[in-house]
Design a protein around this motif. Structure first.
Motif, PDB file in Angstrom:
ATOM      1  N   PHE A   1    -113.112  42.062 -80.124  1.00 57.30           N
ATOM      2  CA  PHE A   1    -112.740  43.474 -80.053  1.00 57.30           C
ATOM      3  C   PHE A   1    -111.246  43.588 -79.804  1.00 57.30           C
ATOM      4  O   PHE A   1    -110.580  42.614 -79.432  1.00 57.30           O
ATOM      5  CB  PHE A   1    -113.545  44.229 -78.988  1.00 57.30           C
ATOM      6  CG  PHE A   1    -113.471  43.644 -77.610  1.00 57.30           C
ATOM      7  CD1 PHE A   1    -112.574  44.122 -76.675  1.00 57.30           C
ATOM      8  CD2 PHE A   1    -114.327  42.610 -77.236  1.00 57.30           C
ATOM      9  CE1 PHE A   1    -112.515  43.588 -75.401  1.00 57.30           C
ATOM     10  CE2 PHE A   1    -114.283  42.077 -75.967  1.00 57.30           C
ATOM     11  CZ  PHE A   1    -113.374  42.560 -75.049  1.00 57.30           C
ATOM     12  N   VAL A   2    -110.724  44.779 -80.064  1.00 55.33           N
ATOM     13  CA  VAL A   2    -109.308  45.058 -79.889  1.00 55.33           C
ATOM     14  C   VAL A   2    -109.186  46.201 -78.892  1.00 55.33           C
ATOM     15  O   VAL A   2    -109.852  47.233 -79.032  1.00 55.33           O
ATOM     16  CB  VAL A   2    -108.646  45.442 -81.235  1.00 55.33           C
ATOM     17  CG1 VAL A   2    -107.171  45.750 -81.038  1.00 55.33           C
ATOM     18  CG2 VAL A   2    -108.830  44.333 -82.255  1.00 55.33           C
ATOM     19  N   THR A   3    -108.327  46.027 -77.876  1.00 53.72           N
ATOM     20  CA  THR A   3    -108.130  47.067 -76.871  1.00 53.72           C
ATOM     21  C   THR A   3    -107.307  48.209 -77.461  1.00 53.72           C
ATOM     22  O   THR A   3    -106.728  48.086 -78.542  1.00 53.72           O
ATOM     23  CB  THR A   3    -107.402  46.509 -75.634  1.00 53.72           C
ATOM     24  OG1 THR A   3    -106.076  46.124 -76.013  1.00 53.72           O
ATOM     25  CG2 THR A   3    -108.152  45.338 -75.035  1.00 53.72           C
ATOM     26  N   GLU A   4    -107.249  49.316 -76.741  1.00 48.26           N
ATOM     27  CA  GLU A   4    -106.438  50.461 -77.188  1.00 48.26           C
ATOM     28  C   GLU A   4    -104.969  50.084 -77.316  1.00 48.26           C
ATOM     29  O   GLU A   4    -104.243  50.658 -78.113  1.00 48.26           O
ATOM     30  CB  GLU A   4    -106.601  51.623 -76.213  1.00 48.26           C
ATOM     31  CG  GLU A   4    -107.959  52.274 -76.276  1.00 48.26           C
ATOM     32  CD  GLU A   4    -108.098  53.437 -75.305  1.00 48.26           C
ATOM     33  OE1 GLU A   4    -107.076  53.839 -74.692  1.00 48.26           O
ATOM     34  OE2 GLU A   4    -109.216  53.939 -75.160  1.00 48.26           O
ATOM     35  N   GLU A   5    -104.530  49.097 -76.541  1.00 49.37           N
ATOM     36  CA  GLU A   5    -103.140  48.648 -76.591  1.00 49.37           C
ATOM     37  C   GLU A   5    -102.886  47.664 -77.740  1.00 49.37           C
ATOM     38  O   GLU A   5    -101.775  47.216 -77.937  1.00 49.37           O
ATOM     39  CB  GLU A   5    -102.735  47.981 -75.264  1.00 49.37           C
ATOM     40  CG  GLU A   5    -102.714  48.921 -74.079  1.00 49.37           C
ATOM     41  CD  GLU A   5    -104.105  49.184 -73.509  1.00 49.37           C
ATOM     42  OE1 GLU A   5    -105.016  48.333 -73.692  1.00 49.37           O
ATOM     43  OE2 GLU A   5    -104.293  50.246 -72.895  1.00 49.37           O
ATOM     44  N   GLY A   6    -103.964  47.288 -78.457  1.00 51.42           N
ATOM     45  CA  GLY A   6    -103.812  46.383 -79.602  1.00 51.42           C
ATOM     46  C   GLY A   6    -104.026  44.916 -79.283  1.00 51.42           C
ATOM     47  O   GLY A   6    -103.768  44.059 -80.128  1.00 51.42           O
ATOM     48  N   LEU A   7    -104.502  44.588 -78.088  1.00 50.07           N
ATOM     49  CA  LEU A   7    -104.748  43.200 -77.704  1.00 50.07           C
ATOM     50  C   LEU A   7    -106.098  42.749 -78.251  1.00 50.07           C
ATOM     51  O   LEU A   7    -107.119  43.383 -77.991  1.00 50.07           O
ATOM     52  CB  LEU A   7    -104.736  43.059 -76.180  1.00 50.07           C
ATOM     53  CG  LEU A   7    -105.041  41.671 -75.618  1.00 50.07           C
ATOM     54  CD1 LEU A   7    -103.964  40.670 -76.024  1.00 50.07           C
ATOM     55  CD2 LEU A   7    -105.166  41.737 -74.101  1.00 50.07           C
ATOM     56  N   THR A   8    -106.108  41.657 -79.021  1.00 47.18           N
ATOM     57  CA  THR A   8    -107.339  41.108 -79.575  1.00 47.18           C
ATOM     58  C   THR A   8    -107.969  40.173 -78.553  1.00 47.18           C
ATOM     59  O   THR A   8    -107.298  39.301 -78.004  1.00 47.18           O
ATOM     60  CB  THR A   8    -107.046  40.330 -80.877  1.00 47.18           C
ATOM     61  OG1 THR A   8    -106.356  41.198 -81.766  1.00 47.18           O
ATOM     62  CG2 THR A   8    -108.324  39.847 -81.526  1.00 47.18           C
TER      63      THR A   8
ATOM     64  N   SER B   1    -110.776  34.662 -74.782  1.00 43.98           N
ATOM     65  CA  SER B   1    -109.544  34.199 -75.428  1.00 43.98           C
ATOM     66  C   SER B   1    -108.807  35.420 -75.963  1.00 43.98           C
ATOM     67  O   SER B   1    -109.414  36.466 -76.207  1.00 43.98           O
ATOM     68  CB  SER B   1    -109.854  33.195 -76.535  1.00 43.98           C
ATOM     69  OG  SER B   1    -110.732  33.761 -77.486  1.00 43.98           O
ATOM     70  N   PHE B   2    -107.513  35.276 -76.168  1.00 42.51           N
ATOM     71  CA  PHE B   2    -106.671  36.422 -76.489  1.00 42.51           C
ATOM     72  C   PHE B   2    -105.770  36.129 -77.688  1.00 42.51           C
ATOM     73  O   PHE B   2    -105.467  34.984 -77.986  1.00 42.51           O
ATOM     74  CB  PHE B   2    -105.807  36.779 -75.267  1.00 42.51           C
ATOM     75  CG  PHE B   2    -106.629  37.032 -74.036  1.00 42.51           C
ATOM     76  CD1 PHE B   2    -107.156  38.284 -73.785  1.00 42.51           C
ATOM     77  CD2 PHE B   2    -106.913  36.000 -73.158  1.00 42.51           C
ATOM     78  CE1 PHE B   2    -107.939  38.512 -72.661  1.00 42.51           C
ATOM     79  CE2 PHE B   2    -107.691  36.215 -72.038  1.00 42.51           C
ATOM     80  CZ  PHE B   2    -108.201  37.482 -71.786  1.00 42.51           C
ATOM     81  N   ARG B   3    -105.356  37.206 -78.360  1.00 40.80           N
ATOM     82  CA  ARG B   3    -104.394  37.189 -79.465  1.00 40.80           C
ATOM     83  C   ARG B   3    -104.851  36.276 -80.598  1.00 40.80           C
ATOM     84  O   ARG B   3    -105.958  36.405 -81.081  1.00 40.80           O
ATOM     85  CB  ARG B   3    -103.008  36.834 -78.941  1.00 40.80           C
ATOM     86  CG  ARG B   3    -102.477  37.845 -77.933  1.00 40.80           C
ATOM     87  CD  ARG B   3    -101.145  37.423 -77.310  1.00 40.80           C
ATOM     88  NE  ARG B   3    -100.771  38.308 -76.229  1.00 40.80           N
ATOM     89  CZ  ARG B   3    -101.288  38.270 -75.001  1.00 40.80           C
ATOM     90  NH1 ARG B   3    -102.198  37.373 -74.685  1.00 40.80           N
ATOM     91  NH2 ARG B   3    -100.910  39.124 -74.081  1.00 40.80           N
ATOM     92  N   TYR B   4    -103.951  35.374 -81.074  1.00 35.52           N
ATOM     93  CA  TYR B   4    -104.285  34.505 -82.214  1.00 35.52           C
ATOM     94  C   TYR B   4    -105.458  33.589 -81.902  1.00 35.52           C
ATOM     95  O   TYR B   4    -106.293  33.335 -82.764  1.00 35.52           O
ATOM     96  CB  TYR B   4    -103.087  33.650 -82.635  1.00 35.52           C
ATOM     97  CG  TYR B   4    -101.984  34.439 -83.283  1.00 35.52           C
ATOM     98  CD1 TYR B   4    -102.265  35.366 -84.280  1.00 35.52           C
ATOM     99  CD2 TYR B   4    -100.668  34.256 -82.903  1.00 35.52           C
ATOM    100  CE1 TYR B   4    -101.261  36.090 -84.879  1.00 35.52           C
ATOM    101  CE2 TYR B   4     -99.653  34.975 -83.497  1.00 35.52           C
ATOM    102  CZ  TYR B   4     -99.951  35.890 -84.480  1.00 35.52           C
ATOM    103  OH  TYR B   4     -98.963  36.600 -85.079  1.00 35.52           O
ATOM    104  N   LEU B   5    -105.527  33.091 -80.681  1.00 35.95           N
ATOM    105  CA  LEU B   5    -106.656  32.237 -80.312  1.00 35.95           C
ATOM    106  C   LEU B   5    -107.963  33.018 -80.461  1.00 35.95           C
ATOM    107  O   LEU B   5    -108.949  32.491 -80.973  1.00 35.95           O
ATOM    108  CB  LEU B   5    -106.509  31.702 -78.888  1.00 35.95           C
ATOM    109  CG  LEU B   5    -107.662  30.845 -78.367  1.00 35.95           C
ATOM    110  CD1 LEU B   5    -107.896  29.635 -79.267  1.00 35.95           C
ATOM    111  CD2 LEU B   5    -107.395  30.418 -76.931  1.00 35.95           C
ATOM    112  N   ALA B   6    -107.976  34.276 -80.068  1.00 41.00           N
ATOM    113  CA  ALA B   6    -109.175  35.104 -80.198  1.00 41.00           C
ATOM    114  C   ALA B   6    -109.581  35.252 -81.660  1.00 41.00           C
ATOM    115  O   ALA B   6    -110.766  35.138 -82.003  1.00 41.00           O
ATOM    116  CB  ALA B   6    -108.941  36.477 -79.575  1.00 41.00           C
TER     117      ALA B   6
END
Length: 177
Positions: free
Chosen positions: A18-25, A57-62
């Motif tokens: 999922f992606v947060t409202e701030e754009g964090l994957t 996990s976050f960003r590209y890793l996610a």
């Protein structure tokens, strides 16, 4: 102080992306890790208790985790361990072990895998190279192709303008320009 951990286990559920409202994957899944011990009295290998971990996990890793990791896969996860106490409405309490993953990969003890650099990371590396004065062209482009049932069938590799379609599972060349 941050506690680092490495866990070998099996993915217990489908990866949630999922992606947060701030754009964090963010991608999350659970890993079950069961230690096996040799029981000399029974002369057999036996399973100990299973430890369960929530992995985020976050960003590209996610993005890469969501693309590559599936329920049942044997994985190795490294990251920051966070122990969290909880109490539900019924008064039951417990502790949850969460891992903020720094790295996730298939455990090659159980099978084989092929590494493919993700296109988003390649674009970032190319942008960093342009800032450092390197040429702007990137001769290698990699994209996934889907088969008729929606599954991944191959990787299209464009090298200096030519393109090849390679079967992900077998490495077999399916088509070339």
């Amino acid at each position: 102080m941050t506690d680092m951990i490495a866990v070998h286990g099996f993915v217990a559920n489908d990866v949630r992306l999922f992606v947060t409202e701030e754009g964090l994957t963010i991608a999350s899944f659970r890993v079950g890790s069961t230690e096996r011990k040799f029981d000399r009295t029974a002369n057999a290998w036996v399973d100990s208790e299973t430890n369960w971990y929530n992995v985020s996990s976050f960003r590209y890793l996610a993005q890469n985790v969501a693309f590559c990791i599936k329920k049942g896969d044997p994985v190795v996860v490294t990251g920051k361990l966070r122990l969290r106490q909880w109490t539900n409405e019924a008064g039951k309490s417990g502790m949850t072990a969460d891992i903020d993953a720094d790295a996730v990969g298939h455990d090659l003890t159980w099978g084989t895998d092929r590494f493919t650099r993700s296109s988003a990371q390649r674009r970032d590396a190319a942008a960093a190279g342009r800032e450092a004065g390197q040429p702007e062209s990137d001769p290698l482009e990699v994209d996934g192709h889907q088969n008729d049932d929606g599954g991944e069938s191959g990787i299209a590799v464009s090298l200096d303008g030519g393109e090849e379609l390679v079967d992900v599972a077998t490495g077999e060349l399916l088509a070339a320009d």
